[in-house]
Design a protein around this motif. Structure first.
Motif, PDB file in Angstrom:
ATOM      1  N   LEU A 109      41.732 110.472  41.771  1.00 45.34           N
ATOM      2  CA  LEU A 109      41.500 109.500  40.549  1.00 45.34           C
ATOM      3  C   LEU A 109      41.839 108.094  40.837  1.00 45.34           C
ATOM      4  CD1 LEU A 109      43.629 111.956  38.215  1.00 45.34           C
ATOM      5  CD2 LEU A 109      41.186 111.683  38.329  1.00 45.34           C
ATOM      6  N   THR A 110      41.143 107.053  40.013  1.00 42.83           N
ATOM      7  CA  THR A 110      41.627 105.702  39.922  1.00 42.83           C
ATOM      8  C   THR A 110      42.371 105.514  38.756  1.00 42.83           C
ATOM      9  OG1 THR A 110      39.517 105.064  41.281  1.00 42.83           O
ATOM     10  CG2 THR A 110      40.604 103.463  40.104  1.00 42.83           C
ATOM     11  N   LEU A 111      43.652 104.706  39.059  1.00 44.59           N
ATOM     12  CA  LEU A 111      44.654 104.709  38.116  1.00 44.59           C
ATOM     13  C   LEU A 111      44.701 103.290  37.633  1.00 44.59           C
ATOM     14  CD1 LEU A 111      46.881 105.693  36.247  1.00 44.59           C
ATOM     15  CD2 LEU A 111      48.148 105.421  38.031  1.00 44.59           C
ATOM     16  N   THR A 112      44.365 102.780  36.470  1.00 41.34           N
ATOM     17  CA  THR A 112      44.858 101.576  36.272  1.00 41.34           C
ATOM     18  C   THR A 112      46.212 101.365  35.219  1.00 41.34           C
ATOM     19  OG1 THR A 112      42.445 100.782  36.548  1.00 41.34           O
ATOM     20  CG2 THR A 112      43.991  99.196  35.194  1.00 41.34           C
ATOM     21  N   ALA A 113      47.055 100.696  35.509  1.00 43.29           N
ATOM     22  CA  ALA A 113      48.248 100.724  35.095  1.00 43.29           C
ATOM     23  C   ALA A 113      48.907  99.445  34.829  1.00 43.29           C
ATOM     24  CB  ALA A 113      49.202 101.668  35.750  1.00 43.29           C
ATOM     25  N   ASN A 114      49.778  99.597  33.940  1.00 42.95           N
ATOM     26  CA  ASN A 114      50.900  98.286  34.055  1.00 42.95           C
ATOM     27  C   ASN A 114      52.359  98.581  34.839  1.00 42.95           C
ATOM     28  OD1 ASN A 114      49.379  96.452  32.367  1.00 42.95           O
ATOM     29  ND2 ASN A 114      49.862  97.660  30.507  1.00 42.95           N
ATOM     30  N   LEU A 115      52.617  97.873  35.648  1.00 41.49           N
ATOM     31  CA  LEU A 115      53.535  98.000  36.452  1.00 41.49           C
ATOM     32  C   LEU A 115      54.610  97.062  35.954  1.00 41.49           C
ATOM     33  CD1 LEU A 115      55.196  99.471  38.928  1.00 41.49           C
ATOM     34  CD2 LEU A 115      54.094  97.872  40.553  1.00 41.49           C
ATOM     35  N   THR A 116      55.763  97.394  35.744  1.00 41.08           N
ATOM     36  CA  THR A 116      56.878  96.371  35.239  1.00 41.08           C
ATOM     37  C   THR A 116      58.289  96.516  36.182  1.00 41.08           C
ATOM     38  OG1 THR A 116      56.146  96.855  32.880  1.00 41.08           O
ATOM     39  CG2 THR A 116      58.345  95.963  33.333  1.00 41.08           C
ATOM     40  N   ILE A 117      58.548  95.478  36.786  1.00 42.82           N
ATOM     41  CA  ILE A 117      59.690  95.177  37.594  1.00 42.82           C
ATOM     42  C   ILE A 117      60.257  94.004  37.102  1.00 42.82           C
ATOM     43  CG2 ILE A 117      60.585  94.985  40.012  1.00 42.82           C
ATOM     44  CD1 ILE A 117      57.748  96.437  41.030  1.00 42.82           C
ATOM     45  N   ARG A 118      61.543  94.020  37.128  1.00 43.07           N
ATOM     46  CA  ARG A 118      62.515  92.832  36.653  1.00 43.07           C
ATOM     47  C   ARG A 118      61.834  92.209  35.372  1.00 43.07           C
ATOM     48  NH1 ARG A 118      66.268  90.532  40.366  1.00 43.07           N
ATOM     49  NH2 ARG A 118      66.056  88.611  39.089  1.00 43.07           N
ATOM     50  N   ALA A 119      61.414  93.143  34.558  1.00 44.84           N
ATOM     51  CA  ALA A 119      60.955  92.497  33.201  1.00 44.84           C
ATOM     52  C   ALA A 119      59.821  91.808  33.265  1.00 44.84           C
ATOM     53  CB  ALA A 119      62.073  91.663  32.408  1.00 44.84           C
ATOM     54  N   THR A 120      58.903  91.760  34.315  1.00 47.73           N
ATOM     55  CA  THR A 120      57.422  91.361  34.517  1.00 47.73           C
ATOM     56  C   THR A 120      56.834  92.583  34.694  1.00 47.73           C
ATOM     57  OG1 THR A 120      58.605  89.304  35.670  1.00 47.73           O
ATOM     58  CG2 THR A 120      56.256  89.779  36.029  1.00 47.73           C
ATOM     59  N   THR A 121      55.668  92.249  33.776  1.00 44.97           N
ATOM     60  CA  THR A 121      54.576  93.329  33.615  1.00 44.97           C
ATOM     61  C   THR A 121      53.288  92.768  34.024  1.00 44.97           C
ATOM     62  OG1 THR A 121      55.699  94.578  31.786  1.00 44.97           O
ATOM     63  CG2 THR A 121      53.317  95.072  32.283  1.00 44.97           C
ATOM     64  N   ARG A 122      52.439  93.479  35.306  1.00 46.69           N
ATOM     65  CA  ARG A 122      51.393  93.087  35.755  1.00 46.69           C
ATOM     66  C   ARG A 122      50.451  94.257  35.703  1.00 46.69           C
ATOM     67  NH1 ARG A 122      51.213  87.763  37.980  1.00 46.69           N
ATOM     68  NH2 ARG A 122      49.365  88.750  39.384  1.00 46.69           N
ATOM     69  N   PRO A 123      49.004  94.420  35.739  1.00 42.41           N
ATOM     70  CA  PRO A 123      48.182  95.347  36.052  1.00 42.41           C
ATOM     71  C   PRO A 123      48.037  95.727  37.273  1.00 42.41           C
ATOM     72  CG  PRO A 123      46.935  93.251  35.581  1.00 42.41           C
ATOM     73  CD  PRO A 123      48.380  92.982  35.218  1.00 42.41           C
ATOM     74  N   ILE A 124      47.850  96.875  37.932  1.00 43.87           N
ATOM     75  CA  ILE A 124      47.772  97.106  39.116  1.00 43.87           C
ATOM     76  C   ILE A 124      46.729  98.253  39.186  1.00 43.87           C
ATOM     77  CG2 ILE A 124      49.985  96.889  39.876  1.00 43.87           C
ATOM     78  CD1 ILE A 124      50.031 100.215  39.745  1.00 43.87           C
TER      79      ILE A 124
END
Length: 172
Positions: free
Chosen positions: A103-118
């Motif tokens: 499966l190809t997963l597009t998601a929001n990854l949040t680390i240290r209150a910063t959210t970026r798409p992956i």
């Protein structure tokens, strides 16, 4: 081979058979491997319409282990900011079937209150207990402000590989 539609259902990750880890490199070519031992994961896989699937993962930052307590404390305090950022989260925004076993997963990854798409590819194979899922993704830690000071900017390479090796078990 089990079809994706046969895997339709609600899942969680078996903590005894799941490894959520990372690999970072020091500029002197040494690698640091670590993993997290505490997490919550909930997923619903819609095998007929994968885009209706949901995946939510919360990693409890305090559970980081590199087999070096001093380094663990350093990473938790200075790099991950544990006091203000107790979790790392991943929330799927889109799930698509890529191949019969991925499966190809597009998601929001949040680390240290910063959210970026992956975007990452999840590879799976059926087991008697549920799908065995593997994924790896290389990120630039600076995109999530995972750094301590100018020296660590130079001494620790920016790319970090995130790794998942898990057994997903059906939820009742």
């Amino acid at each position: 081979m089990t079809t994706l539609s046969a895997l339709t259902g609600a899942y969680t990750l078996d903590p005894a058979r799941t490894r959520i880890g990372f690999t970072a490199r020091h500029t002197m070519a040494s690698r640091v491997h670590g993993h997290f031992t505490s997490f919550d994961a909930h997923a619903y896989l819609d095998g007929e319409t994968p885009t209706n699937s949901t995946i939510d993962l919360t990693i409890h930052t305090h559970s980081l282990h590199t087999h070096n307590p001093q380094r663990d404390q350093h990473l938790l305090t200075h790099f991950l900011g544990l006091a203000d950022h107790p979790t790392i989260t991943l929330t799927a925004t889109e799930v698509r079937q890529r191949t019969p076993t991925s499966l190809t997963l597009t998601a929001n990854l949040t680390i240290r209150a910063t959210t970026r798409p992956i975007t990452l590819d999840l590879h799976y194979r059926p087991t008697d207990d549920g799908p065995h899922v593997k994924a790896a993704l290389t990120i630039n830690r600076h995109d999530w402000h995972v750094n301590w000071n100018a020296a660590t900017t130079l001494l620790v390479r920016p790319n970090v590989t995130l790794e998942l090796d898990a057994i997903a078990t059906r939820r009742p």
